[in-house]
Design a protein around this motif. Structure first.
Motif, PDB file in Angstrom:
ATOM      1  N   CYS A  84       0.826  -1.222   0.000  1.00  0.00           N
ATOM      2  CA  CYS A  84       0.000   0.000   0.000  1.00  0.00           C
ATOM      3  C   CYS A  84       0.855   1.264   0.000  1.00  0.00           C
ATOM      4  O   CYS A  84       0.655   2.168   0.820  1.00  0.00           O
ATOM      5  N   ILE A  85       1.795   1.351  -0.931  1.00  0.00           N
ATOM      6  CA  ILE A  85       2.690   2.503  -1.012  1.00  0.00           C
ATOM      7  C   ILE A  85       2.027   3.585  -1.858  1.00  0.00           C
ATOM      8  O   ILE A  85       1.753   3.351  -3.037  1.00  0.00           O
ATOM      9  N   PRO A  86       1.766   4.756  -1.303  1.00  0.00           N
ATOM     10  CA  PRO A  86       1.219   5.836  -2.125  1.00  0.00           C
ATOM     11  C   PRO A  86       2.177   6.156  -3.272  1.00  0.00           C
ATOM     12  O   PRO A  86       3.383   6.293  -3.068  1.00  0.00           O
ATOM     13  N   TYR A  87       1.622   6.258  -4.477  1.00  0.00           N
ATOM     14  CA  TYR A  87       2.422   6.499  -5.680  1.00  0.00           C
ATOM     15  C   TYR A  87       1.968   7.815  -6.308  1.00  0.00           C
ATOM     16  O   TYR A  87       0.828   7.946  -6.744  1.00  0.00           O
ATOM     17  N   LEU A  88       2.889   8.782  -6.330  1.00  0.00           N
ATOM     18  CA  LEU A  88       2.582  10.103  -6.852  1.00  0.00           C
ATOM     19  C   LEU A  88       3.523  10.425  -8.002  1.00  0.00           C
ATOM     20  O   LEU A  88       4.735  10.182  -7.910  1.00  0.00           O
ATOM     21  N   LEU A  89       2.982  10.980  -9.052  1.00  0.00           N
ATOM     22  CA  LEU A  89       3.797  11.415 -10.182  1.00  0.00           C
ATOM     23  C   LEU A  89       4.072  12.905 -10.037  1.00  0.00           C
ATOM     24  O   LEU A  89       3.223  13.669  -9.555  1.00  0.00           O
ATOM     25  N   PHE A  90       5.282  13.299 -10.465  1.00  0.00           N
ATOM     26  CA  PHE A  90       5.755  14.662 -10.280  1.00  0.00           C
ATOM     27  C   PHE A  90       6.506  15.034 -11.546  1.00  0.00           C
ATOM     28  O   PHE A  90       7.551  14.458 -11.842  1.00  0.00           O
ATOM     29  N   SER A  91       5.979  15.969 -12.327  1.00  0.00           N
ATOM     30  CA  SER A  91       6.563  16.227 -13.639  1.00  0.00           C
ATOM     31  C   SER A  91       6.458  17.694 -14.032  1.00  0.00           C
ATOM     32  O   SER A  91       5.531  18.391 -13.613  1.00  0.00           O
ATOM     33  N   THR A  92       7.411  18.152 -14.858  1.00  0.00           N
ATOM     34  CA  THR A  92       7.303  19.497 -15.425  1.00  0.00           C
ATOM     35  C   THR A  92       6.388  19.474 -16.638  1.00  0.00           C
ATOM     36  O   THR A  92       5.668  20.427 -16.895  1.00  0.00           O
ATOM     37  N   ALA A  93       6.448  18.383 -17.383  1.00  0.00           N
ATOM     38  CA  ALA A  93       5.595  18.243 -18.571  1.00  0.00           C
ATOM     39  C   ALA A  93       4.277  17.614 -18.142  1.00  0.00           C
ATOM     40  O   ALA A  93       4.257  16.579 -17.479  1.00  0.00           O
TER      41      ALA A  93
END
Length: 140
Positions: A84-93
């Motif tokens: 149950c690992i929270p998965y977050l995306l972080f991007s400039t595009a």
């Protein structure tokens, strides 16, 4: 979710890694921050350890295994799913299709990299505090 677990940052740009390192230092969170240059390196780490990270903050565009590919690999691996690992995306595009792709892979968030240190600090603080207060199945 393991509130004391490490924060996994998957980012292939050394400048962005440095900025995030400075932000985490300034905010004073006690979680260890682990840096990986691509999704494959992060996936190998997850499969080789029983440690449950507090959360994963992943860039989208990376060599070998991108942020979407890594999310998909975690999602289809029963052992990793149970952490149950929270998965977050972080991007400039960012565009609408990228956000749709992220949520169709059950990512818990998609954040745009901020232009100033103050904005980056605020975003990281909000992310960390939200997940510290969130209930997860593996907290019981």
């Amino acid at each position: 979710m393991n509130n004391d677990g490490p924060v996994m940052v998957i980012e292939d740009d050394p400048d962005d890694q440095y900025l995030l390192l400075e932000v985490f230092k300034k905010l004073g969170y006690t979680n260890e921050v682990l840096y990986f240059f691509d999704g494959q390196e992060a996936l190998d780490y997850l499969k080789a350890t029983n440690i449950t990270p507090f959360l994963i903050l992943s860039d989208v565009n990376m060599p070998r295994l991108d942020g979407f590919g890594l999310r998909d690999q975690i999602r289809i691996d029963a052992g990793l799913q149970l952490r149950c690992i929270p998965y977050l995306l972080f991007s400039t595009a960012v565009n609408q299709q990228m956000v749709i792709n992220a949520y169709s892979l059950s990512a818990q968030g998609f954040f745009i990299k901020q232009n100033t240190m103050a904005e980056l600090e605020e975003t990281i603080s909000i992310i960390m505090e939200y997940w510290r207060r969130c209930a997860a199945p593996n907290k019981f």
